[in-house]
Design a protein around this motif. Structure first.
Motif, PDB file in Angstrom:
ATOM      1  N   ILE A  12     -34.174  35.721  23.686  1.00  0.00           N
ATOM      2  CA  ILE A  12     -34.267  34.326  23.249  1.00  0.00           C
ATOM      3  C   ILE A  12     -35.488  33.644  23.858  1.00  0.00           C
ATOM      4  O   ILE A  12     -36.058  32.719  23.280  1.00  0.00           O
ATOM      5  CB  ILE A  12     -32.969  33.548  23.617  1.00  0.00           C
ATOM      6  N   THR A  14     -30.518  31.979  31.144  1.00  0.00           N
ATOM      7  CA  THR A  14     -29.954  32.061  29.794  1.00  0.00           C
ATOM      8  C   THR A  14     -30.157  33.460  29.230  1.00  0.00           C
ATOM      9  O   THR A  14     -31.256  34.017  29.308  1.00  0.00           O
ATOM     10  CB  THR A  14     -30.612  31.033  28.863  1.00  0.00           C
ATOM     11  N   THR A  15     -29.101  34.043  28.681  1.00  0.00           N
ATOM     12  CA  THR A  15     -29.181  35.377  28.083  1.00  0.00           C
ATOM     13  C   THR A  15     -28.852  35.279  26.600  1.00  0.00           C
ATOM     14  O   THR A  15     -28.063  34.440  26.179  1.00  0.00           O
ATOM     15  CB  THR A  15     -28.200  36.345  28.760  1.00  0.00           C
ATOM     16  N   GLY A  16     -29.462  36.140  25.831  1.00  0.00           N
ATOM     17  CA  GLY A  16     -29.222  36.137  24.389  1.00  0.00           C
ATOM     18  C   GLY A  16     -30.294  36.948  23.698  1.00  0.00           C
ATOM     19  O   GLY A  16     -31.482  36.785  24.000  1.00  0.00           O
ATOM     20  N   THR A  17     -29.872  37.864  22.813  1.00  0.00           N
ATOM     21  CA  THR A  17     -30.822  38.715  22.093  1.00  0.00           C
ATOM     22  C   THR A  17     -30.433  38.776  20.619  1.00  0.00           C
ATOM     23  O   THR A  17     -29.832  39.755  20.157  1.00  0.00           O
ATOM     24  CB  THR A  17     -30.843  40.133  22.688  1.00  0.00           C
ATOM     25  N   PRO A  18     -30.768  37.755  19.858  1.00  0.00           N
ATOM     26  CA  PRO A  18     -30.391  37.711  18.439  1.00  0.00           C
ATOM     27  C   PRO A  18     -31.013  38.851  17.639  1.00  0.00           C
ATOM     28  O   PRO A  18     -32.118  39.307  17.936  1.00  0.00           O
ATOM     29  CB  PRO A  18     -30.943  36.364  17.972  1.00  0.00           C
ATOM     30  N   SER A  45     -28.789  30.064  17.895  1.00  0.00           N
ATOM     31  CA  SER A  45     -27.868  29.783  19.005  1.00  0.00           C
ATOM     32  C   SER A  45     -26.462  30.274  18.678  1.00  0.00           C
ATOM     33  O   SER A  45     -25.787  30.890  19.517  1.00  0.00           O
ATOM     34  CB  SER A  45     -27.848  28.279  19.305  1.00  0.00           C
ATOM     35  N   SER A  62     -26.147  34.002  18.913  1.00  0.00           N
ATOM     36  CA  SER A  62     -26.243  34.532  20.279  1.00  0.00           C
ATOM     37  C   SER A  62     -25.187  33.963  21.210  1.00  0.00           C
ATOM     38  O   SER A  62     -25.152  34.315  22.391  1.00  0.00           O
ATOM     39  CB  SER A  62     -27.630  34.226  20.860  1.00  0.00           C
ATOM     40  N   LEU A 101     -25.055  30.840  22.219  1.00  0.00           N
ATOM     41  CA  LEU A 101     -25.752  29.943  23.141  1.00  0.00           C
ATOM     42  C   LEU A 101     -25.547  28.487  22.745  1.00  0.00           C
ATOM     43  O   LEU A 101     -25.073  28.176  21.647  1.00  0.00           O
ATOM     44  CB  LEU A 101     -27.248  30.280  23.161  1.00  0.00           C
ATOM     45  N   ASN A 143     -26.872  28.860  28.257  1.00  0.00           N
ATOM     46  CA  ASN A 143     -25.602  29.558  28.051  1.00  0.00           C
ATOM     47  C   ASN A 143     -24.508  28.529  27.777  1.00  0.00           C
ATOM     48  O   ASN A 143     -24.596  27.370  28.201  1.00  0.00           O
ATOM     49  CB  ASN A 143     -25.236  30.379  29.291  1.00  0.00           C
TER      50      ASN A 143
END
Length: 339
Positions: free
Chosen positions: A276, A297-301, A318, A321, A323, A338
């Motif tokens: 992200i 913040t973690t997230g890998t769309p 968001s 993911s 988020l 997050n």
């Protein structure tokens, strides 16, 4: 060794004696870099006449008029000879500066919005030459140039199709970004050139984009090869997958770029487990907004996301993911964190 710099002009002009030639050859062997520098300076003055001066003969003619001279003719000959060579050296420097200055002025036409220059082409498109203006006012424009090659203009871009002149075909990107799909020029088609305010792109047959943004030009090659010129002495070749940034006469070559830079043309962003943080950087540039991703913040769309209003796109990313999206100021500033 000052003697070297008084003999070099004679040597380069092939007027030096055998003894002077031997002296220069010894010095050249010991100082190859210095010799190359002096030769380069001399080459800039090519075409400027060199005048051989016989200081001894001149002194002989002048001596009778200087009856009150306190020094011998021999010593005076040395003084006058040295002074002459110093003057010739100064004159040579002035000539070099003048020639170099004229050369720089010629190439500075690249930074003049109304003038175009391509080295070796003997072609200049001046403010008096007008082409067909293409404008993508409110949406992406897909069209064809006068010669049939395809072109896409990003929203807000302005391009001038200069057409064929003197055996070459030229296009000017005045503002914004344009994607070109140019047919191969290996046949009898006219050579194809794209101009911006500070660069020229020579095209063989390829797909590429040209972005003219303030004082910067960005070239990205999707297929084929192009040659990018910031002047006739500063140029590079770009192959598929490479890009270059031209600014203030300098060219910076970069190896890779995200395929999402063409989202404006393809109509969608493609992400494959992309961080992200990287997505935020991409979208900040694409939409010209500020996106803060809170530390940690973690997230890998992953997936295909259509190009849409930035608020809607960030909301979709968001949700995909897990988020949290905060709209600090619509179309300007956002924060992602997050849940």
């Amino acid at each position: 060794m000052e003697q070297i710099y008084t003999v070099l002009p004679k040597y380069f002009n092939k007027q030096s004696t055998a003894e002077e030639n031997a002296l220069i050859k010894r010095w050249k062997k010991e100082n190859p870099t210095a010799f190359k520098e002096q030769k380069a300076i001399w080459d800039l003055t090519e075409g400027v006449e060199y005048i051989e001066f016989d200081s001894k003969a001149s002194w002989s003619a002048l001596q009778p008029k200087l009856s009150n001279a306190a020094v011998s003719a021999k010593s005076e000959t040395k003084v006058i000879g040295m002074a002459l060579w110093k003057k010739m050296t100064v004159a040579a420097v002035v000539i070099v500066v003048a020639v170099f200055g004229m050369n720089q002025f010629k190439h500075s036409s690249l930074t003049n919005e109304g003038t175009f220059f391509a080295e070796g082409l003997n072609t200049e498109f001046t403010t008096g030459a007008k082409g067909v203006e293409l404008l993508a006012a409110s949406d992406v424009l897909e069209t064809a140039l006068e010669n049939g090659d395809k072109i896409w203009l990003n929203k807000g871009a302005v391009v001038e199709d200069m057409g064929a002149r003197n055996g070459e075909y030229a296009v000017r990107v005045k503002k914004g970004e344009a994607f070109f799909d140019v047919n191969s020029r290996k046949d009898k088609a006219a050579p194809f050139f794209v101009h911006t305010s500070n660069a020229v792109v020579a095209v063989v047959g390829t797909q590429f984009t040209v972005t003219n943004k303030k004082e910067q030009t960005i070239i990205r090659v999707v297929e084929g090869v192009v040659e990018v010129m910031a002047s006739d002495v500063n140029k590079i070749k770009l192959a598929a997958g490479e890009q270059a940034i031209i600014s203030k006469g300098n060219i910076e070559k970069l190896k890779a770029f995200s395929p999402n830079f063409l989202a404006w043309k393809t109509g969608a962003f493609e992400f494959k487990a992309t961080s992200i943080h990287k997505i935020a950087l991409l979208l900040q540039t694409y939409y010209d907004v500020e996106i803060e991703v809170v530390e940690g913040t973690t997230g890998t769309p992953s997936g295909t996301f259509p190009v849409m209003e930035v608020d809607n796109l960030l909301n979709s990313l968001s949700l995909a993911s897990g988020l949290k999206l905060e709209v600090i100021e619509a179309n300007k500033k956002y924060r992602i964190s997050n849940q």
